[in-house]
Design an enzyme around this catalytic site. Sequence first.
Site, mmCIF file in Angstrom:
data_model
loop_
_atom_site.group_PDB
_atom_site.id
_atom_site.type_symbol
_atom_site.label_atom_id
_atom_site.label_comp_id
_atom_site.label_asym_id
_atom_site.label_seq_id
_atom_site.Cartn_x
_atom_site.Cartn_y
_atom_site.Cartn_z
ATOM 1 N N ASP A 133 0.772 -1.233 0.000
ATOM 2 C CA ASP A 133 0.000 0.000 0.000
ATOM 3 C C ASP A 133 0.811 1.294 0.000
ATOM 4 O O ASP A 133 0.714 2.076 -0.939
ATOM 5 C CB ASP A 133 -0.976 -0.020 1.204
ATOM 6 N N CYS A 150 -21.145 0.346 -11.441
ATOM 7 C CA CYS A 150 -20.473 1.078 -10.365
ATOM 8 C C CYS A 150 -20.531 2.588 -10.562
ATOM 9 O O CYS A 150 -20.456 3.345 -9.589
ATOM 10 C CB CYS A 150 -19.015 0.634 -10.251
ATOM 11 N N CYS A 183 -22.034 5.356 -7.404
ATOM 12 C CA CYS A 183 -21.177 6.178 -6.535
ATOM 13 C C CYS A 183 -21.969 7.377 -6.011
ATOM 14 O O CYS A 183 -22.447 8.200 -6.791
ATOM 15 C CB CYS A 183 -19.947 6.646 -7.317
ATOM 16 N N CYS A 226 -14.252 11.261 -3.847
ATOM 17 C CA CYS A 226 -14.463 9.894 -3.332
ATOM 18 C C CYS A 226 -14.593 9.934 -1.795
ATOM 19 O O CYS A 226 -13.785 10.546 -1.099
ATOM 20 C CB CYS A 226 -13.293 9.010 -3.758
ATOM 21 N N CYS A 262 -15.570 3.808 1.965
ATOM 22 C CA CYS A 262 -16.823 3.599 1.233
ATOM 23 C C CYS A 262 -16.663 2.346 0.390
ATOM 24 O O CYS A 262 -15.567 2.038 -0.088
ATOM 25 C CB CYS A 262 -17.086 4.818 0.354
ATOM 26 N N CYS A 308 -19.249 1.252 -4.720
ATOM 27 C CA CYS A 308 -18.964 0.829 -6.102
ATOM 28 C C CYS A 308 -18.650 -0.661 -6.163
ATOM 29 O O CYS A 308 -18.893 -1.313 -7.186
ATOM 30 C CB CYS A 308 -17.840 1.668 -6.717
#
Length: 356
Positions: free
Chosen positions: A142, A202, A206, A222, A249, A252
């Site tokens: 990451d 998706c 959103c 986002c 979130c 999506c």
Amino acid sequence: MPEPGAINLSGLRSELTAYAAALGFGAVGVASVDIPEDERHLLRWLSEGFHGEMHYMQRHGLMRSRPQLLAPGTVRVISARMDYWPGAAREAPAVLADGALAYVSRYALGRDYHKILRRALAELARRLQQRVGPFGYRVCVDSAPVLEKALARDAGVGWIGKHTNLIARDAGSWFFLGEILTDLPLPVDVPASAHCGSCQACIPACPTGAIVAPFRLDARRCISYLTIEHSGAIPSELRELIGNRIYGCDDCQLVCPWNEFARTAAHPDFKVRNALDTASLTELFLWSAAQFDTRMRGSAIYRIGYVRWSRNIAVALGNAQTSAEVLRALEARRDDPSALVREHVEWALQRHRWVA
Ligand code: B12
Ligand code: SF4
Ligand code: SF4
């Protein structure tokens, strides 16, 4: 690196799959380091400012798309996926539909994944070294400047969907990625082919319209960015759209048909902690900073700190149905020491006054 002729690299490739499975990875693949098209997409994304405040996305120049600049000598990237879907958690749509509850992104209900993946990847590298002797490598999860999804796609792990997450045909998208950059010239896998087809589900799903076109995410809109990465005030025109999502979130991915094939997390550390799947907004908002520290230590949520956490819950409380309990919780933090929290509390109270 050991003498290339001295190792049976294709034999080692099959062992890599077995070692990875034993360590809890759902899939593993090997890619070369060349991703010029993704580099172009990254540069365009940055030039359009879609990264917002995430200055780290720009800081390392071309390193993100050229792993050999990050770890000199790298010729291959071993990419691995670990499933995190917490099967026993209360269903996501039920929590999203109940404005009194807090919605925490599925990936953050359990322990912080960074350490879990890093440890497993380091162990994977150690086992490979036991087999073939020392070689050069670097483990990334990451936060290293690496285009993880593009490399995972080239390693055959999955394709980048229109929502920009990586999807595997047999596992959906509820997984984390991690890599070992290495100077071992392992045989490369066939890149994964794309299977979104004509689906676009998706994009309208959103809540904030952050997927501005297929494969193009304006992070500034986002909810994941707004609730996790963004440190200041949440733009007022987006607050209402956030609903009860207080950390990250998933919308999506929740609508993506490929998630019918998602697998439940095998790792026990991804089990829900602190009942975060059923917690009410008012209960979480009344945690003190010390309670936040004790309960969230070891979770990815700990990284955002108490102020952002409180800011996010204030927004969700502003979106909740008006009730004495909601008003009481907001009133209780009207004089919060943080100006940021106070401003979001005032916004939330204002909304209830408007409604009342
Ligand atoms: C920055 C970041 C974010 C940002 C920006 C997301 C993004 N799409 O870039 C924010 C904070 C919004 C975010 C959110 C999330 N993230 Co995030 N994030 C990252 C991070 C650190 C870098 C991503 C990156 O390089 N972005 C750069 C842009 C340019 O990439 P991109 O938008 O994906 O664009 C690619 C393609 O879409 C394509 N492309 C771009 N434009 C165009 C145009 C055309 C025409 C075409 C054809 C293609 C194309 O090329 C680009 C390069 O490959 C990675 C870890 C890492 N080091 O890679 C995790 C990572 C992507 N995140 C992850 C997760 C889990 C999430 C969330 C699901 C968390 C949550 N539940 O809240 C959400 C998902 C939101 C979403 N729809 O993507 C996982 C994804 C796992 C998976 N299955 O894919 C990662 C890999 C972390 C990990 N190690 O597991 N994230
Ligand atoms: S994570 Fe949520 S806000 Fe972000 S693109 Fe997906 S649906 Fe939109
Ligand atoms: S919802 Fe449809 S378009 Fe979006 S990523 Fe999934 S398959 Fe692709």
